[in-house]
Structures are given as C-alpha cells and as structure tokens.
Scaffold this active site. Structure first.
Site, PDB file in Angstrom:
ATOM      1  N   HIS A   1     -30.997   1.141  50.890  1.00  0.00           N
ATOM      2  CA  HIS A   1     -32.170   0.810  50.065  1.00  0.00           C
ATOM      3  C   HIS A   1     -31.883   0.954  48.571  1.00  0.00           C
ATOM      4  O   HIS A   1     -32.712   1.452  47.803  1.00  0.00           O
ATOM      5  CB  HIS A   1     -33.365   1.682  50.446  1.00  0.00           C
ATOM      6  CG  HIS A   1     -34.041   1.233  51.711  1.00  0.00           C
ATOM      7  ND1 HIS A   1     -34.608  -0.018  51.856  1.00  0.00           N
ATOM      8  CD2 HIS A   1     -34.212   1.852  52.901  1.00  0.00           C
ATOM      9  CE1 HIS A   1     -35.114  -0.146  53.066  1.00  0.00           C
ATOM     10  NE2 HIS A   1     -34.886   0.981  53.733  1.00  0.00           N
TER      11      HIS A   1
ATOM     12  N   ASP B   1     -31.703   6.477  54.362  1.00  0.00           N
ATOM     13  CA  ASP B   1     -32.166   5.843  55.590  1.00  0.00           C
ATOM     14  C   ASP B   1     -31.725   4.378  55.624  1.00  0.00           C
ATOM     15  O   ASP B   1     -31.411   3.779  54.594  1.00  0.00           O
ATOM     16  CB  ASP B   1     -33.691   5.920  55.703  1.00  0.00           C
ATOM     17  CG  ASP B   1     -34.410   5.230  54.552  1.00  0.00           C
ATOM     18  OD1 ASP B   1     -33.959   5.397  53.400  1.00  0.00           O
ATOM     19  OD2 ASP B   1     -35.416   4.524  54.788  1.00  0.00           O
ATOM     20  N   GLU B   2     -31.701   3.830  56.814  1.00  0.00           N
ATOM     21  CA  GLU B   2     -31.471   2.397  57.031  1.00  0.00           C
ATOM     22  C   GLU B   2     -30.295   1.853  56.215  1.00  0.00           C
ATOM     23  O   GLU B   2     -30.428   0.899  55.454  1.00  0.00           O
ATOM     24  CB  GLU B   2     -32.759   1.623  56.729  1.00  0.00           C
ATOM     25  CG  GLU B   2     -33.897   2.044  57.642  1.00  0.00           C
ATOM     26  CD  GLU B   2     -35.203   1.313  57.403  1.00  0.00           C
ATOM     27  OE1 GLU B   2     -35.418   0.831  56.275  1.00  0.00           O
ATOM     28  OE2 GLU B   2     -36.008   1.231  58.349  1.00  0.00           O
ATOM     29  N   VAL B   3     -29.142   2.477  56.386  1.00  0.00           N
ATOM     30  CA  VAL B   3     -27.936   2.025  55.673  1.00  0.00           C
ATOM     31  C   VAL B   3     -27.337   0.864  56.470  1.00  0.00           C
ATOM     32  O   VAL B   3     -26.315   0.997  57.154  1.00  0.00           O
ATOM     33  CB  VAL B   3     -26.926   3.180  55.502  1.00  0.00           C
ATOM     34  CG1 VAL B   3     -25.786   2.744  54.580  1.00  0.00           C
ATOM     35  CG2 VAL B   3     -27.614   4.408  54.912  1.00  0.00           C
TER      36      VAL B   3
END
Length: 472
Positions: free
Chosen positions: A92, A148-150
């Site tokens: 992100h 998060d959400e790499v």
C-alpha cells in the site's frame, strides 16, 4: 461509564488517504469519540503528512502543516485519546511509488503498490519517513508500520533470484523486510513498539515465524471486518501467534468503509455483528494479552480507489460499536445511549438509515448524503422503470425526436421536480461539506455521487424540450 475489561485501548481509526477532515472538524469530533468510549486514535496519514526535504513531493495539495499536526495531537491529549500514527512500510505504498522519483523502488516495475525490499534505497526511504513522522510525535508508545496486503512480493526480478536459492520463500522475504523495519524503529526509538497488520503472517508456518525473530519486535494487529466472523478460527489464530512468541496482540474491527468500495451509507448492523463476534474472541483470551482494538474507518480501499462512506456518515455506526464494546452487548440500553449522545430520535440498525434527525458534528452531512442516496434510487427508478419513459421516450425515441405529445405531461413534471430536488440538495451538501473537507474531496464526492445522476436527468429534460419545441 462502564468499560469492557478485555480491551485496554479502543482506537478510532482515521484514514486520511481519502477525504481528510479539516483540523477544525477533528476538534469537534474528538470530544464525542471520548464520550462514546474511545481512548485512542490510529491515524493513517498517508499523503496528508507534511513530509520535508526529498520526501516533500509525497504531500497532497492540502496536507496538514507541522503546526496542524501539533494541534491534532494537542486536541487528542485534551480529550484523553492516545495517538498511534500509522505509516505503510511495505505494501500500500502507492502514494510514494506513483512518483517518478521513487518508482525505481517498486517490486514490480508496472505496479506502484509494493516496495522492492532488496534495493538499499527502499529501507532508506522507509527510515526517512519513520523519522519525520516520529519527530512530530514525541512520547508515543506505539507506531503502526502497516505491512498488510503486500501483493506481488516475489514477482520482481531481484526477488525471483532470491527465491531460486534453497530455503528462501516469499514468507521469508516478507519477514526479512519486516524485521529490518521493526529493528530500525526499536533501535532508534527504544520507547516505541512497532505494530503490524497480521494478514501477511497468518499463513506462515509456526517454525518460520518463530525463527524469524519478529515476535520479539512487533505486536500484530489481527484484522477482520466481516459480520459472520469465525470466532473459533480467530481464537486458533491468536493461539498460533502466542505459540510463535508474540506476547501482546491487537484486534482490528471496522465501523465503516469495509462493505462496499463506493458505498455512501453505512449499514450499522453489519459492523455491530462484527464487534459482537470480536468480543467473543477477546473474552477467551488471557488477561492483558490483548493491548486493544482499533475500530477501522476506511475512506478508500487503496490510494487509487473511490471514496466510500464519509466520516460523518459513519458516526452513528461508530457510536453503536463503541457503546457495544463498552457494554459487551448491543442492547436497547446501548441504542438509547447512542441516541442520547447523538441527539437522534431514530436509529436504524438492520437497514441503511432512511432518515437522520440527529445533532452531532457532521449530522447535516449524514442527512444530505442520505437524501442524495435515496434521490439517486428514485431517479434510477424513473429513468429505467417508469412506463412512460421506457415506453414512449426510449433512447430510440429520443435520438429521433419522436414523442406522443400527451406523454410529455406524464414525464416532464416528474423529471423537473426530481432535477430541482437534486440541485437543491447538491447545493446544501456542498455548503455542509465545505465546513469539514478540503475542495478536492468535495469535488470528488460530488463528481462520483451527484453530478452523473443530475446529468442523466438533465439530458432527458433537454431532449424533451427539443422535441416539444419541434412540435410547437
């Protein structure tokens, strides 16, 4: 006020990567947050932070100034709200990597969301961001480093070479960078504990997670925003982290912004159920194992997505969720307390709010957004299901200027009435939004949610006028 014993800190998440409020509005809502049971803030600055030097280009046009950051912290302290800043350090990172000056640090050349952990400049960039943010946040106890959400980690050329080596996995690539970032925070700021989103840790084996050493460096924040949260599964996940050496954990729920990428109104019942289930998870944890809960209020799903529910729209949901945590239930007593706090005569839990008679900071925005939402539905019904419109003034008729004269009496009055209502609400809403938001956020919300429906209606009215003039 009673307070749930399972959560020490109850943080209201301010997602500033979309529609960031003016400081003057924060001054109005902070005392309300406190009175409802919150005692902390998780502030996700993104491009609203006043970065300097080589990072100055990361600022958005209306970024807070250093003095405004200090004012926010002063207001938070005044209302007993402990501040935890959040800066993304891996995934992100669109707000950074979209810029040409930093695009060479992308994991995948085409995608600006993920950082390449193998380039020396990547860690230098993250350290510079951390230093600037912490310089304006003296005395904090926790610092959220995101992660998060790499997505697409392992798909860059450098990562692919690493993955060819024996025993190197994507999980280990992630943990290595996380370890480096967390170690920097701890070595440079010994009094600060890093907090990290947990999703990239969930599926990592116990052995890999334990051997990485990150359990001695960070406190995971386990997030899940669904209404049918699997309580037993989450308890197992917390036990896994405990076995891997993590001594403290956090939970993250949601009070808005998690049920639709372009949603305008908040379904309170969804978020209440999410909190009730998290309470069940928390009630089965050892004392002092959970540091607290962050009630997330997402404003965008990512840097490039549209706005979802505005903060004032989500305040009734936030109020119900905070009071649910304070009372360990969502009883009539809780609902009455919320109505009293927000001076609302009516509160809908199981459906979207259809009316708003409250009096709280931003209640006029909630009322007008509600009007817009229901007017849009009315216009859609009129344009796509009204028998006179679809039967006698279809796109075929409009293109060829064909209209039975008597049918204009069944179409034009309703079209003009709806258009007038929409324009009036738009003007009122613009004034209400100007008190809370900067011009770019107002422009975006109106262009996404109001202008298109006005345009569709206006085009119908214009086509009607052309036909009627040709028939006169």
């Amino acid at each position: 006020m009673t307070s749930s014993s399972v959560f020490g800190l109850k943080l209201v998440h301010l997602d500033l990567k979309g529609a960031p409020p003016k400081v003057s509005y924060l001054a109005e809502v902070f005392p309300l947050f406190h009175s409802l049971g919150a005692n902390g803030l998780l502030i996700e600055y993104e491009d609203m932070f006043p970065y300097e030097g080589e990072l100055k280009g990361l600022r958005t046009q209306y970024a807070y100034s250093p003095s405004e950051i200090k004012e926010i912290l002063k207001l938070a302290k005044l209302h007993s709200l402990e501040v935890i800043p959040l800066v993304q350090t891996f995934g992100h990172l669109e707000f950074v990597l979209k810029h040409k000056a930093f695009s060479h640090l992308r994991e995948v050349k085409r995608f600006p969301n993920g950082l390449n952990p193998h380039k020396e400049g990547s860690l230098n960039l993250i350290q510079a961001m951390i230093d600037q943010v912490l310089a304006l946040h003296p005395g904090i106890r926790w610092f959220h480093i995101g992660a998060d959400e790499v997505y697409y980690l392992g798909e860059g050329e450098e990562s692919k070479k690493q993955l060819q080596q024996e025993m190197i996995t994507v999980e280990k690539l992630f943990l290595s960078h996380l370890h480096a970032v967390a170690s920097y925070v701890i070595s440079s700021y010994p009094a600060v504990t890093p907090v990290v989103w947990d999703d990239m840790l969930r599926n990592t084996s116990n052995e890999t997670l334990t051997e990485s050493g990150v359990a001695q460096l960070v406190e995971p924040m386990i997030w899940d925003y669904v209404s049918d949260l699997d309580v037993d599964n989450k308890i197992l996940l917390l036990e896994k982290y405990k076995k891997c050496g993590f001594s403290k954990l956090w939970i993250a729920s949601a009070f808005k912004g998690a049920t639709g990428v372009n949603q305008s109104l908040t379904h309170i019942g969804h978020h209440v159920e999410n909190h009730l289930r998290w309470l069940k998870v928390a009630s089965r944890q050892p004392a002092d194992f959970l540091q607290g809960i962050a009630l997330t209020g997402w404003q965008r799903y990512d840097h490039f997505s549209v706005l979802c529910e505005l903060l004032p729209v989500g305040i009734p949901s936030l109020a119900v969720c905070l009071q649910t945590l304070a009372n360990d239930c969502c009883s009539e007593k809780v609902k009455d307390a919320v109505k009293n706090h927000l001076q609302m005569s009516h509160l809908e839990i199981d459906t979207f709010m259809s009316e708003s008679s409250g009096s709280f900071p931003g209640s006029d925005v909630l009322a007008l957004v509600t009007q817009v939402t229901f007017l849009k539905m009315t216009v859609e019904e009129f344009l796509e299901k009204n028998r006179y419109v679809i039967g006698w003034f279809s796109p075929y008729h409009r293109k060829r200027r064909i209209l039975h004269p008597i049918m204009s009496h069944h179409i034009q009055p309703d079209a003009l009435s709806l258009l007038s209502k929409l324009n009036n609400v738009k003007q009122e809403l613009q004034v209400a939004l100007e008190r809370i938001y900067y011009p770019d956020a107002i422009e975006e919300w109106l262009e996404e949610n109001v202008y298109p429906v006005i345009q569709r209606l206006q085009e119908l009215v214009n086509d009607l006028d052309k036909v009627l003039k040709s028939q006169s």
